[in-house]
Motif scaffolding. Structure first.
Motif, PDB file in Angstrom:
ATOM      1  N   TYR A  30      -1.147   1.366  -4.623  1.00  0.00           N
ATOM      2  CA  TYR A  30      -0.188   0.330  -4.280  1.00  0.00           C
ATOM      3  C   TYR A  30       1.065   0.504  -5.128  1.00  0.00           C
ATOM      4  O   TYR A  30       1.079   1.240  -6.116  1.00  0.00           O
ATOM      5  CB  TYR A  30      -0.796  -1.059  -4.522  1.00  0.00           C
ATOM      6  CG  TYR A  30      -2.075  -1.289  -3.762  1.00  0.00           C
ATOM      7  CD1 TYR A  30      -2.060  -1.833  -2.480  1.00  0.00           C
ATOM      8  CD2 TYR A  30      -3.313  -0.922  -4.321  1.00  0.00           C
ATOM      9  CE1 TYR A  30      -3.241  -2.015  -1.768  1.00  0.00           C
ATOM     10  CE2 TYR A  30      -4.492  -1.100  -3.625  1.00  0.00           C
ATOM     11  CZ  TYR A  30      -4.452  -1.658  -2.347  1.00  0.00           C
ATOM     12  OH  TYR A  30      -5.630  -1.829  -1.648  1.00  0.00           O
ATOM     13  N   PRO A  33      -7.541   3.657  -3.153  1.00  0.00           N
ATOM     14  CA  PRO A  33      -6.455   2.759  -2.745  1.00  0.00           C
ATOM     15  C   PRO A  33      -5.343   2.731  -3.793  1.00  0.00           C
ATOM     16  O   PRO A  33      -5.607   2.568  -4.992  1.00  0.00           O
ATOM     17  CB  PRO A  33      -7.136   1.396  -2.626  1.00  0.00           C
ATOM     18  CG  PRO A  33      -8.593   1.676  -2.533  1.00  0.00           C
ATOM     19  CD  PRO A  33      -8.826   2.939  -3.294  1.00  0.00           C
ATOM     20  N   PRO A  92       0.836  -1.207   0.000  1.00  0.00           N
ATOM     21  CA  PRO A  92       0.000   0.000   0.000  1.00  0.00           C
ATOM     22  C   PRO A  92       0.871   1.257   0.000  1.00  0.00           C
ATOM     23  O   PRO A  92       1.945   1.283   0.614  1.00  0.00           O
ATOM     24  CB  PRO A  92      -0.805  -0.118   1.289  1.00  0.00           C
ATOM     25  CG  PRO A  92      -0.733  -1.556   1.670  1.00  0.00           C
ATOM     26  CD  PRO A  92       0.596  -2.044   1.188  1.00  0.00           C
TER      27      PRO A  92
END
Length: 389
Positions: free
Chosen positions: A81, A79, A15
């Motif tokens: 990553y 999100p 992450p």
């Protein structure tokens, strides 16, 4: 570090969030204030490049009116990553739909843009409601290797085919066995290559800004419509009058890198010129077609990630990759093409190398539809992928 540890590290997905250093933002502002401006030639305008009067006005806003943190916060609502594939750092957004029937979809930006292109597409594509008539998607949105938040390339040899292989590996690493791909500009080169290399895994390819080239068949040329002939002439005009950036990046990327990495005003001119040339010609200025702060956010990403040169080197790889210019057999994966006002896509040429199952011609919007006309692009992506599995 043991072999096992290296292997574990190489496939790890971590992450991440974007938080550009304030010191770098302060340095950007200071450099803009100290720009040594090139004088305009009296009586000239955009036909010779970005006029200094216009550039100074935009640069002043970039220095004293633009707020990068607003765009950073918008990006960080989703999100994100990072992983390493084939030695390259790859940053990506991964947003899963609440719908159980959602289709995994890889979205690929081009040059000179970034993952910021797709912010307005995320909500409508991932969560369109419960009706099965409107498809939903799990989205994977990478910064292309060597671009933006993926950072500079680790070395030479990053052809479009190598990038395609890395992004196919990313989808596999995320557990997606069957997925679609959308790409525009450079992404429209890479998306079909993913399908060609993984035809059993890619359910369909959707592109905008697809470059198509004459097949050499006299019958095909004779059958072109007036619109198609105008596009062919438009492509020649682009090559003759608007393609200097491509020749320089494709032949001497490190030379232009020296200028773009040292001067934010130079980086601004290099990118905003493309928004002038490639957006819907119904508009006079770039900010008439795309929100100016979104353009400046794009330029800021290239500046603060120091990837202007790295992105330019991908053009050098394309120019010097023999596989790019060999005749191709017709791809088997269903392909959809959205054509906007500044695109030169010609269907008979496209059908020689792609299995075209969807072709839409739009009367407004330009080369950056995700930024100019997101609703049209969303509808086109939905229409193409509906029923594919």
């Amino acid at each position: 570090m043991s072999t096992a540890e290296r292997t574990t590290e190489s496939v790890s997905i971590r992450p991440t969030r974007i938080q550009l250093p304030q010191a770098d933002l302060d340095d950007l502002r200071d450099r803009l204030h100290r720009t040594r401006w090139a004088p305009d030639i009296p009586g000239t305008g955009w036909e010779r490049g970005v006029p200094t009067g216009y550039l100074r006005k935009v640069a002043d806003h970039w220095a004293d009116g633009f707020d990068w943190r607003t765009h950073e916060n918008a990006l960080n609502q989703h999100p994100q990553y990072a992983t390493t594939i084939d030695g390259a750092h790859i940053h990506f957004l991964h947003i899963r739909s609440p719908r159980a029937d959602a289709v995994p979809l890889l979205l690929l930006h081009g040059w000179p843009t970034t993952v910021l292109d797709f912010l307005d597409l995320i909500g409508p594509l991932t969560d369109p409601g419960a009706s099965a008539r409107t498809p939903a998607f799990h989205l994977v949105i990478p910064s292309l290797p060597g671009y933006g938040f993926s950072g500079p390339l680790p070395g030479p040899g990053w052809t479009d085919g190598r990038t395609a292989a890395a992004l196919a590996d990313l989808m596999s690493r995320l557990g997606y066995d069957r997925y679609g791909v959308h790409g525009g500009d450079v992404g429209a080169f890479i998306a079909p290559l993913i399908a060609r290399s993984r035809p059993d895994h890619v359910i369909g390819v959707h592109v905008n800004g697809l470059l198509t080239f004459p097949t050499g068949d006299p019958a095909t040329m004779a059958a072109l419509t007036d619109t198609e002939r105008a596009r062919l002439e438009g492509m020649k005009h682009w090559q003759d009058r608007l393609g200097a950036y491509m020749q320089l990046q494709g032949t001497r990327p490190q030379t232009i890198a020296a200028a773009l990495h040292d001067s934010p005003a130079g980086q601004l001119a290099w990118i905003i010129e493309k928004f002038k040339d490639w957006t819907d010609p119904a508009f006079d200025l770039p900010e008439d077609a795309v929100d100016l702060d979104r353009v400046l956010a794009t330029v800021t990403v290239y500046w603060l990630t120091a990837t202007a040169g790295s992105a330019a080197h991908t053009y050098y790889e394309r120019f010097n990759d023999p596989s790019m210019w060999r005749p191709l057999e017709r791809g088997t994966v269903p392909t959809g093409v959205a054509v906007f006002t500044t695109d030169f896509s010609i269907r008979p040429f496209a059908e020689a190398t792609h299995t075209i199952t969807h072709w839409t011609e739009h009367d407004h919007g330009g080369h950056f539809p995700a930024l100019e006309t997101p609703e049209l692009l969303i509808d086109d992506i939905r229409a193409f992928f509906h029923g594919l599995s």
